[in-house]
Structure formats: C-alpha cells, structure tokens
Design an enzyme around this catalytic site. Sequence first.
Site, PDB file in Angstrom:
ATOM      1  CG  HIS A   1      -1.588   1.329   1.478  1.00 44.19           C
ATOM      2  ND1 HIS A   1      -2.695   1.765   0.780  1.00 44.19           N
ATOM      3  CD2 HIS A   1      -1.267   2.337   2.324  1.00 44.19           C
ATOM      4  CE1 HIS A   1      -3.031   2.975   1.209  1.00 44.19           C
ATOM      5  NE2 HIS A   1      -2.176   3.350   2.149  1.00 44.19           N
TER       6      HIS A   1
ATOM      7  CG  ASP B   1       6.912  16.554 -26.943  1.00 42.67           C
ATOM      8  OD1 ASP B   1       6.941  16.317 -25.722  1.00 42.67           O
ATOM      9  OD2 ASP B   1       6.557  15.704 -27.782  1.00 42.67           O
TER      10      ASP B   1
ATOM     11  CD1 TRP C   1       6.543   4.085   4.036  1.00 45.45           C
ATOM     12  CD2 TRP C   1       7.355   5.036   2.192  1.00 45.45           C
ATOM     13  NE1 TRP C   1       6.884   5.372   4.345  1.00 45.45           N
ATOM     14  CE2 TRP C   1       7.394   5.979   3.225  1.00 45.45           C
ATOM     15  CE3 TRP C   1       7.812   5.421   0.926  1.00 45.45           C
ATOM     16  CZ2 TRP C   1       7.879   7.282   3.050  1.00 45.45           C
ATOM     17  CZ3 TRP C   1       8.298   6.710   0.756  1.00 45.45           C
ATOM     18  CH2 TRP C   1       8.326   7.618   1.818  1.00 45.45           C
TER      19      TRP C   1
ATOM     20  CB  SER D   1      10.900   6.343 -13.748  1.00 46.75           C
ATOM     21  OG  SER D   1       9.851   7.156 -14.169  1.00 46.75           O
ATOM     22  CB  SER D   2      11.187  10.110 -10.196  1.00 46.65           C
ATOM     23  OG  SER D   2       9.992   9.394 -10.087  1.00 46.65           O
TER      24      SER D   2
ATOM     25  CG  HIS E   1      11.359  16.406   4.477  1.00 44.76           C
ATOM     26  ND1 HIS E   1      10.346  16.191   5.367  1.00 44.76           N
ATOM     27  CD2 HIS E   1      11.169  17.652   3.998  1.00 44.76           C
ATOM     28  CE1 HIS E   1       9.587  17.265   5.440  1.00 44.76           C
ATOM     29  NE2 HIS E   1      10.067  18.172   4.622  1.00 44.76           N
TER      30      HIS E   1
ATOM     31  CD  GLU F   1       8.510  11.017  -3.259  1.00 43.83           C
ATOM     32  OE1 GLU F   1       9.415  11.379  -4.033  1.00 43.83           O
ATOM     33  OE2 GLU F   1       7.433  10.541  -3.639  1.00 43.83           O
TER      34      GLU F   1
ATOM     35  CE1 TYR G   1       6.804  21.112   2.058  1.00 35.43           C
ATOM     36  CE2 TYR G   1       8.331  19.596   3.088  1.00 35.43           C
ATOM     37  CZ  TYR G   1       7.364  20.568   3.191  1.00 35.43           C
ATOM     38  OH  TYR G   1       6.942  20.985   4.407  1.00 35.43           O
TER      39      TYR G   1
ATOM     40  CB  SER H   1      -1.913  28.287  -7.504  1.00 36.47           C
ATOM     41  OG  SER H   1      -1.195  28.067  -6.320  1.00 36.47           O
TER      42      SER H   1
ATOM     43  CG  HIS I   1      11.317  16.088  10.317  1.00 27.95           C
ATOM     44  ND1 HIS I   1      10.980  17.263   9.710  1.00 27.95           N
ATOM     45  CD2 HIS I   1      11.066  15.138   9.396  1.00 27.95           C
ATOM     46  CE1 HIS I   1      10.533  17.028   8.494  1.00 27.95           C
ATOM     47  NE2 HIS I   1      10.565  15.749   8.278  1.00 27.95           N
ATOM     48  CG  HIS I   2      11.286  11.673   8.380  1.00 27.67           C
ATOM     49  ND1 HIS I   2       9.953  11.487   8.142  1.00 27.67           N
ATOM     50  CD2 HIS I   2      11.652  12.735   7.629  1.00 27.67           C
ATOM     51  CE1 HIS I   2       9.529  12.384   7.264  1.00 27.67           C
ATOM     52  NE2 HIS I   2      10.540  13.160   6.947  1.00 27.67           N
TER      53      HIS I   2
ATOM     54  CB  THR J   1       3.507  25.422   4.270  1.00 22.48           C
ATOM     55  OG1 THR J   1       4.838  24.966   4.027  1.00 22.48           O
ATOM     56  CG2 THR J   1       2.533  24.449   3.675  1.00 22.48           C
TER      57      THR J   1
ATOM     58  CE  LYS K   1       3.665  27.771  -2.042  1.00 28.41           C
ATOM     59  NZ  LYS K   1       3.571  26.998  -3.247  1.00 28.41           N
TER      60      LYS K   1
ATOM     61  NE  ARG L   1       4.361   3.587  10.404  1.00 30.16           N
ATOM     62  CZ  ARG L   1       5.176   4.169   9.531  1.00 30.16           C
ATOM     63  NH1 ARG L   1       6.274   4.787   9.958  1.00 30.16           N
ATOM     64  NH2 ARG L   1       4.926   4.166   8.247  1.00 30.16           N
TER      65      ARG L   1
HETATM   66  C1  HEM Z   1      -7.377   6.608   0.273  1.00 30.42           C
HETATM   67  C2  HEM Z   1      -7.461   6.203   1.445  1.00 30.42           C
HETATM   68  C3  HEM Z   1      -6.324   5.627   2.236  1.00 30.42           C
HETATM   69  C4  HEM Z   1      -6.498   4.795   3.271  1.00 30.42           C
HETATM   70  C5  HEM Z   1      -7.836   4.283   3.809  1.00 30.42           C
HETATM   71  C6  HEM Z   1      -5.200   4.452   3.776  1.00 30.42           C
HETATM   72  C7  HEM Z   1      -4.968   3.603   4.836  1.00 30.42           C
HETATM   73  C8  HEM Z   1      -3.739   3.248   5.297  1.00 30.42           C
HETATM   74  C9  HEM Z   1      -3.503   2.319   6.348  1.00 30.42           C
HETATM   75  C10 HEM Z   1      -4.574   1.567   7.104  1.00 30.42           C
HETATM   76  C11 HEM Z   1      -2.167   2.238   6.536  1.00 30.42           C
HETATM   77  C12 HEM Z   1      -1.448   1.371   7.539  1.00 30.42           C
HETATM   78  C13 HEM Z   1      -1.345   2.097   8.812  1.00 30.42           C
HETATM   79  C14 HEM Z   1      -0.563   1.340   9.796  1.00 30.42           C
HETATM   80  O1  HEM Z   1       0.669   1.264   9.625  1.00 30.42           O
HETATM   81  O2  HEM Z   1      -1.126   0.834  10.765  1.00 30.42           O
HETATM   82  C15 HEM Z   1      -1.549   3.101   5.609  1.00 30.42           C
HETATM   83  C16 HEM Z   1      -0.192   3.282   5.493  1.00 30.42           C
HETATM   84  C17 HEM Z   1       0.381   4.100   4.546  1.00 30.42           C
HETATM   85  N1  HEM Z   1      -0.268   4.835   3.581  1.00 30.42           N
HETATM   86 FE1  HEM Z   1      -2.251   4.953   3.324  1.00 30.42          FE
HETATM   87  N2  HEM Z   1      -4.255   5.103   3.054  1.00 30.42           N
HETATM   88  C18 HEM Z   1      -4.904   5.830   2.088  1.00 30.42           C
HETATM   89  C19 HEM Z   1      -4.314   6.648   1.150  1.00 30.42           C
HETATM   90  C20 HEM Z   1      -2.961   6.862   1.038  1.00 30.42           C
HETATM   91  C21 HEM Z   1      -2.352   7.769   0.117  1.00 30.42           C
HETATM   92  C22 HEM Z   1      -3.099   8.659  -0.864  1.00 30.42           C
HETATM   93  C23 HEM Z   1      -1.021   7.675   0.302  1.00 30.42           C
HETATM   94  C24 HEM Z   1       0.109   8.382  -0.396  1.00 30.42           C
HETATM   95  C25 HEM Z   1       0.060   9.178  -1.378  1.00 30.42           C
HETATM   96  C26 HEM Z   1      -0.780   6.708   1.342  1.00 30.42           C
HETATM   97  C27 HEM Z   1       0.465   6.351   1.808  1.00 30.42           C
HETATM   98  C28 HEM Z   1       0.683   5.492   2.850  1.00 30.42           C
HETATM   99  C29 HEM Z   1       1.981   5.153   3.349  1.00 30.42           C
HETATM  100  C30 HEM Z   1       3.302   5.675   2.821  1.00 30.42           C
HETATM  101  C31 HEM Z   1       1.801   4.283   4.408  1.00 30.42           C
HETATM  102  C32 HEM Z   1       2.869   3.677   5.276  1.00 30.42           C
HETATM  103  C33 HEM Z   1       3.166   2.304   4.874  1.00 30.42           C
HETATM  104  C34 HEM Z   1       4.134   1.738   5.818  1.00 30.42           C
HETATM  105  O3  HEM Z   1       3.833   1.634   7.015  1.00 30.42           O
HETATM  106  O4  HEM Z   1       5.240   1.411   5.375  1.00 30.42           O
HETATM  107  N3  HEM Z   1      -1.983   6.216   1.770  1.00 30.42           N
HETATM  108  N4  HEM Z   1      -2.532   3.718   4.855  1.00 30.42           N
HETATM  109 CU   LIG Z   2      10.023  15.029   6.534  1.00 28.97          CU
END
Ligand code: HEM
Ligand SMILES: [Cu+2]
Lengths: 701, 348
Positions: free
Chosen positions: A124, A153, A188, A218-219, A302, A304, A306, A317, A351-352, A377, A380, A499
């Site tokens: 996820h 282009d 992640w 890629s990025s 970090h 990232e 931003y 905007s 800070h992480h 921020t 803005k 978490r």
């Molecule tokens: C759309 C609804 C979303 C739901 C319901 C959701 C839900 C969750 C849940 C349940 C977790 C695990 C939390 C835990 O560790 O106990 C999680 C982790 C995470 N989510 Fe989401 N999320 C959503 C959207 C997003 C979006 C849009 C992003 C990024 C753009 C994102 C990035 C992450 C990241 C990076 C983690 C941490 C994974 C890890 O622990 O390594 N999530 N999310």
């Molecule tokens: Cu940060």
Amino acid sequence: MSDIWNFVFGRLGWDALPFWEAVRDPTTFNIINGIIAGGAAGMVVLGVLGAVILVTWLGKWKYLWSEWLTSPDHKKIGIMFIVIAMVMLSRAIIEAAFMRAQQAVGLDGGFLSPEHFGEFFTTHGTIMIFFMAMPFLTGIINYVMPLQIGARDLSFPVMNQISLGLTAAGAAIVMISLVLAPFSTGGWSGYPPYTELSYSPDAGVDYWIWAVTLSTLSSTLTGINFAVTIYKKRAPGMKLFRMPLFTWTALSTAILMIFGMPPLTVATALLALDRYLDFHMFTSDLGGNMMNYINLFWAFGHPEVYILILTPFGIYSEVFSTFSGKRLYGYTLLVIATICIAFLSFTVWLHHFFTMGQSAAINAVFGIATMLIGIPTGVKVYDWMLTMYRGRVRLSAPMIYAVGFIMLFVIGGLTGIILATPSVDYQVHNSLFLIAHFHNMLIPGTLFGMLAATNFWFPKAFGFRLEKRWGRRAAYCWVIGFMLAFFPLYALGVLGMPRRSLTFFEPAYLPWTIAAGCGAIVILFAMLFLLIQLWVSVRDRHHNNVFVGDPWDGRSLEWATSSPPPEYNFPVIPEVFSRDAFMAEKEQGKAYQIPDEFPDIEMPANSAMGVIIAVTGTAMAFGLTWYMWWLVILAAMVTLVAIIARGYVRKTTRTIPCDEVRRTHLAWIECVRRTTPVDRSKEQTRENRGLPVPPVEGAVQ
Amino acid sequence: MKGIIDSFVPLGRGGTILFVMALLSGCSHSLPGFMNPQGPIAEAQKHHFWFVVFVTLIVVLPVIIQTPIILWRYRYRGNAVYRPHWAMSRWLDIAMWGVPFVVVIVLAVVLWRETHQLDPYRPLDSDKQPLQVQVVGFDWKWLFIYPEQGIASMGQLVLPVDRPIAFQLTSATVLQSFFIPALGSQIDVMNRMVTKLHLQADNTGRFQGKNMQYNGSGFHRQRFMTQVVDDAQFDDFVAHARRDGYRLDRQRFNQLNEKSDATDFAGMLGIENYQHGDLMAFSPIPSRLFDAIAHHAPIDWTSLTTSPPQNRKIMDERMPPSNATPAPPDAEENTHDEADDNGGEKAT
Ligand code: HEM
Ligand SMILES: [Cu+2]
Ligand SMILES: [Cu+2]
C-alpha cells in the site's frame, strides 16, 4: 532435471503461488487468507487477459501501438502515466480497506495473517507513493506544463518515453508479486537490518528493491526533462516571473526530483549489494551501519514529500484563481514561498528519526528548521483564501477539493508541528498519530490535488467535461470519508497504538478502529462515484463537448488551444506579454486569431524505446528477484543493444506540412465562430461549449 | 466492555469544537497513553502537547473559520464586491508572514528548552540514586537486566515508584523501539549500539509497554507489563528472583534468540498458562551480559558458576550504585559506542 529447473526458474517454486499455504495446510484461517491473496492474483491475471482480449476483439493493436505506446507526444505520455496511477490507486485503496477492516475487528484477533498484513502495508505505502502519486503528478505535469509555457513538447521526448517505461516496469513488478508472492514486509521505508538477507531471506524485499529502483530512476530522468524544458522551451516573452504558478511548482518539483531521488536509488542499490553480493553496508556486523540507510532514505524522503505536495500547490493555485474569476493573490510571494519550501526541504530530514538517540541540540535544531517550513506553507494557504476574497467563487468539483484541502491541510499542519517538536514526538512517533498526520497531508494535499486536476484539465485532454453531479458526490465523499477514516487515528496515536499493528489488546482502541473502518467504506464509495462519473461522462460526451477549448474561463495558455489540442499544441508559438497570458488576450479581445502564415512543424518521430525499456526493465527486475540469471543477462543485453541502436536512428523527427496545420486551425476557428459564448452561470450546463463571454462581463453575473 | 464505554466518556464532556481535542483532553483513568500520565516525563509531554496545539491554533483557526465565510460571501451571484484584478495588499502580506513567524519563534523557544529538558539521555533530578535497568530487544520479546541486582526478567518490567530509572538499551536483532506510553519517551533500540533513556513513575500500577518499530510477524505481540511497586515490594521481587529465578544458561539464551514472543518463551521454560504481563525472573545470569550482547562479544558463561548470584545484599544498601556503567571498550568496538561512553555524545 532439477538442475535445468533451477537454471531456468532460479528460486521460483510452487510455494510462490499465493494460495499455496492454504492448499498445504487448509485451516479456516489459511483458507481465508488464501482466498484474499488468490483473489487478488486472479484479478491481476484476469485483468491482463481481459485487456488483451478486448484489444484483439476491437482490432486495436495497431492503433494502440502507433498512437499510444510508441508515441513521443507529451500529452499521450502524460495520460498513460495517469492511467497507471489510476490502476495502482484502485489496488492500493482496496489494500487500505483490508487493513482498516482487519483493525476494525483487530481486538485480540482478526482475519489476516501477520505476513499478509505486512505485505499489505508495504505494498500500500510503496504503491501509493511510487506508483500512484509519482506517476499521477508526473502525468499531470507532462500534460499541462508544455501547454502552459507555449511549447510543443518536452525537451527530450524519447527520454520521456523511457521514464514512462521504467515506471510501467516498476508497477508491473509490484503487480506480478501478487501472482508470484511474496512481497516485502519491511514497510515502504524498507529499513535494514530487517530487510537484510539474514532477517528477510525470501524474494519479497528483492521485489521491493527493484520496483523502487525502477521508479526512482524514472523520476530522476523525468526531473531532468521537466527542468530543461522549463528553462529552455518557454514561448517568447514568457519570462520566469510570467510563468503560471503551476509551472513554477513543476520547476521546483523537477529540481527536487533531480536532487532528491538519487539518494534513494543509491540506498536501494547498496541494500541490493548487501543482499546479492554479501556486502555489509547496513548489516549489524562487519562494520555495517543501518543508520546510514535511514539517513539516505530520508535525504530522499523529505524532499519526496515536497515533490508530492508542491505540484498540488500549483494545481490548487490555478483552481482557486480560475474558479474565483480573479487573479492569484500574491503571485510573487507565492513563488518565493515555493522556492523557500523547495530549498528548506533538504534541511529537515532528521525529523523522521528524533528517537534514534542523537543529542538534544541536534533534535532541537532540526525541529525548529521543520517549523520554519510551516511559515511559507501557511502563507500559501492565506494566499489562496485571499484569492477567493473579492472574487466570484463557483463551487465546482475541483473547487470542493480545493476548499476541503485548505481546511483539512491546516489541521495536518498543526499535527505536523506537534511531530516536529522532539519532546512530544518521543510520544507519538511510530504511532497511528504519525499515520494520521501524513495521510492528512497526502490525501487532502496530493490526492485531492490530483483529483482536482483531473476534473479541471480532463476537458482539455479529451474534449468533454466530466459530469458534475457525480463529481461533486465523489468529492464530498472523499472529504467526509477522509475525516472519518483518519481523525480517529489521531486519537489512537495519542492512546499509544503503534503503526503497522495487526492486532491490539486494549479495548479502548476498538471504537476508534471501528470508526476508521467506516471511513474506509465511505472512501470506497468515493472511488465508486469517481468510476460512475467517468462512465456517465463518456456516455454523454457529445452533450458535454468543449472542442473550443476554454470551458472554465481559464487564464493560462493551455486554454488558448482546442480541446483536445492538436499534436503540436499551437499552430504558431504564441507570444506572451504578461502573466495570465490567455486571460490578457481575452480581455483585450485578441484571442482566437488566425496567424498570417503557417509554418511546417517538426515533431519527434515515434519510437519503441519506451516499450523496450518497459519490457527489459520488468524482465531484469523479475530475473534479479528470482535469481534467474539468464533472464537478467538477456534483458541487460537487449537494453544495451537498443540504446546503441537508437544512436544510429537517423529519422528522429517527422514534419507536419503547413497545409495540414492551416486546415486544422481554420476548422477550429470556424467552430469557435459558430459557438455561442456562455457566462459562468451556465458553466456546468450543456450550453457550455468551451467559449466564455469576455471575462469581466462573464463573471459579473 | 467497560473499557469501551470509558473511552467514550470524554466524548460527552467539554464543549470544544474539535471533537478530537475533546476526546483526547478528557482523562478517564483507564485510558492508556500520555494523556493519562503516570510519571514526570509523560506529564510534561502532555503539557507541551497542548501548548503546541493551542499556540498553533492561532494560525490554524482563522483558516477554518474564515474559509466558509469567504466562500459564502463571495459566492457566484452573491453580489459582494468583485475585484478581479486585486491581488496584492502590503498590510495583509505583513500580517500573513509576521503572525506565523512570531508563532514559530514562540514555539521554537519552548521547543529548545523542552527538548533539552525532556531529553531521554538526561538523568532526572532526584535525591535518590537511579535504578539501572538494561533492556535487550529480541524478536519479539524484551529482556530486562538489573545489573546491580544480578537478576533479569521478562514479560514484566518491575520498577520501584518515585525513583528515577536509568535505562540502557540494545537490540539482539533488528531495529526496535522501546516505549512505555504512560511513563514517557520511546527510544530506538539498535543492534551493536547502546541508547539511553531516563524515566520515572509517580504512581504504582500496571502500565503497558510496547515495541513501536515493526520487526516482523510477531511485532504486535512484543509487549510487556510495567509493574510499578513500592520499595518493599521491589525488594521482594528481587529476593524472589534470586531465590526462584530461572538460570539464564547458554541453552536458554539460544532460545531467546529464536523468533518467539514472551508467551512462547514461557512455554519453552515449561510454564503453563502463561498470561501476558506475568513475570518470568532469571537468576543467576552471566555477568556483563548486556555488554556482551551490545558489542557482539562472547558471553562469559563461566560466571554463572564461579561468581555467586551477587554478593551485594538486596539493593538499597546506601552504597553508591555504579553509575559509570560497564564495559571497558574492547578493541573492535565501533566508534558509536565510544561516543556513547563519554556521555555527552550519543547514538547516531
Ligand atoms: C485513500 C485512502 C487511504 C487509506 C484508507 C489508507 C490507509 C492506510 C492504512 C490503514 C495504513 C497502515 C497504517 C498502519 O501502519 O497501521 C496506511 C499506510 C500508509 N499509507 Fe495509506 N491510506 C490511504 C491513502 C494513502 C495515500 C493517498 C497515500 C500516499 C500518497 C498513502 C500512503 C501510505 C503510506 C506511505 C503508508 C505507510 C506504509 C508503511 O507503514 O510502510 N496512503 N494507509
Ligand atoms: Cu520530513
Ligand atoms: Cu545508533
């Protein structure tokens, strides 16, 4: 016999099938998990098969190949990026719903196995960051930015294809891991030593390493491409301080990509050296030190965040000023704030990990640096409010996302300040409070931004507006679903829930996890509404046609051309005299002109490089993951040959004759003449054919 | 069930707009976490938390309150003034940059002070000598070593009330994070590195302790019970451990290194019906066990037989406890730990 098997398949065996455990040891628990995993694998296989059959049945292979896969057109590449992002978003949201469901029944139990849950949060997070948000914003910038600066282009169209190919390969690897499991459980962030071979010996971490590596490569390339394009290809008169704010944020994003992505590429590469060649970069013994990984990771991480937020800032905007019928408040200061943020984002990574045991002084310095970013921020946010102030605000779908964004984002900002305070972070670090905080930034910030952008620029790309009612329903569901799903996590974090917890034992957590689960259901509805919106819009596309190209009374150059724009964007490169270039033209009655002369236009020729890289990238990553060395060598050789062969290609451009350009343009102008202009009260009706009445009269009702 | 109801209690209280705030600020006694603090550190963290919230609200509330007002007032067809070219106001700009700037300065000053004040490495002010506890994180259980008492425990961390505790921590496996929410800060626990933490409990009671950093499939089971007791009970605990403790010999130590949680380990010791939070006590234990683990040095198993359990009598013997904790840095020790030994510099 088994030698040959090992040579061909490496360490791939039957146990890689996701339902293997359920077959081997069919307890109810294993069967449930087998069904979930097997179902997911089945969906991947069926999805691919279905797509192949559909394209064959429609007889569209040739069209797909020549019009899309090998097209160097930045607009098509942008759309393909977004398609990848949408597919991956669907998967990652389903996974999120499973996690929420697990925790909603997670008091002392639940239905997911620990390994399964570990893969869920890892995929996820990895998908959402690298294969949803990154491709999404890359796609949007790809599509919009060249149009906004009046270019035909990007500077390096083939490199753009390769970026797409690399991202596609990474996404493919993550999808393949559903069929041939497992994926990593290291999160992640993939912190060693947990992700080292001695603690995670199976193929999961390798999948993760190569998927992420492909994505970061890629990025990086994308960043270079965007930055060079913005520096070099602006239309005459488009000085830096006349660029639309979206382009400014695209530039900042590009610079962040160039400097922010390589640290992660290096980190995963070093981790790969540890795992494959027995190096000891991050191991606990023989001089390795995992803290180096953590620093490298957040030196990427970090910036990232931003990267993920600046592009949406640009989008918002544009949305605020367009739908308020007003100039953007404080343009210059917004630009300065953007640059400040981009610069400061390299100075706060520590800070992480306040809890890693460094001295209080170091923690305090980084904490204060982090709070400093809050200032530009916050400014803005005020600027956007003042953009609406004394405007004429139309609450269309992009605007709902935008307004939801500023009100929710400041709450995320508040909790961010809490996390930036080391003495308090010692309590809430690694807890669900942190999860709530960054979702509070990433969902209203990044995701809403992307959805606002699709609603906003969709008519530009496809020539018809998205249906408004389902769009609004989806937007409201997103806002409410978000609040319901994530505000409880703040409480859980303060109550000390870690978490990544499969199960918990404190009854006090239960009501909150149930509430969050309900939020996830609302979010699923939001996703459903988005699909319905798309369906309804495609069905009614003739009624909502906006070929003329300016359905929202837009301000910047992308609205000055037809919808969809011709391949070359503008028959003649426009000249720019001020900010809000197209709005100025409209105000002076100079829009929709017929140039005196039409030139021949030279455009990049099609190339298969992107497809080749996508295939070899996938093959190489797959081979590396399962130790199929022949596949790795083969893929590497094909890549090399393709790159060298590309050097010998003579015909890299294609000329579009001036007659064709003239004909296309005259037909469009003819259409503009025949269209009745509408004022903003009819914006969301079928009368809106993409031609606004002259601005001042139009916005004053 | 009672817990469920209790956690809803705060909902009813307090008329705060932000329901989250209302929820968190109410303090019902069964609530886990630092909103119900049981020690000076957690107490200070709670106050700092709310301080940050209220100060930051100065810049957040205007957005939440004014956005809907602006939206309504300047809605399309709303007949309010319309200035499509207005895009700059010096006074507003000054306020916009100035107010957040002042807020950040206030926050920064307090942050600087509190970060030093609540630094986990800073010994707590007290007239009592701190109790030394050495914590080793295994997959998925914690071992607590009481070096002065020559005993160790698992499943339950027994602490005397009102006396500072000086923790030293290391991991025998991957990265973990040691945390007792009700008492105060968490701190990372790393292989081949030693981190430090100072806490104190103001009340007796049982408080959950956990690992906050994911370390595999047993992660959520890596918990323990912090049992805060008065001095007499603590002496009883030590005496009990010395008398009835399990011998921590090589075989048991190897079992510690296997992937299992405290309950599984209890099973290996032959304890039946082990419940979460029950005490497993060990004695004798090898001398300098913690340092051997932290530095990947060989463990001195002979000390189990040669030196008697501990010839110091039950702790509180008015003799100065050794605060310069052990381990002459051996040759291959990494610089990280050297920094650690000279006190000021820390684990990074
Ligand atoms: C759309 C609804 C979303 C739901 C319901 C959701 C839900 C969750 C849940 C349940 C977790 C695990 C939390 C835990 O560790 O106990 C999680 C982790 C995470 N989510 Fe989401 N999320 C959503 C959207 C997003 C979006 C849009 C992003 C990024 C753009 C994102 C990035 C992450 C990241 C990076 C983690 C941490 C994974 C890890 O622990 O390594 N999530 N999310
Ligand atoms: Cu940060
Ligand atoms: Cu360290």
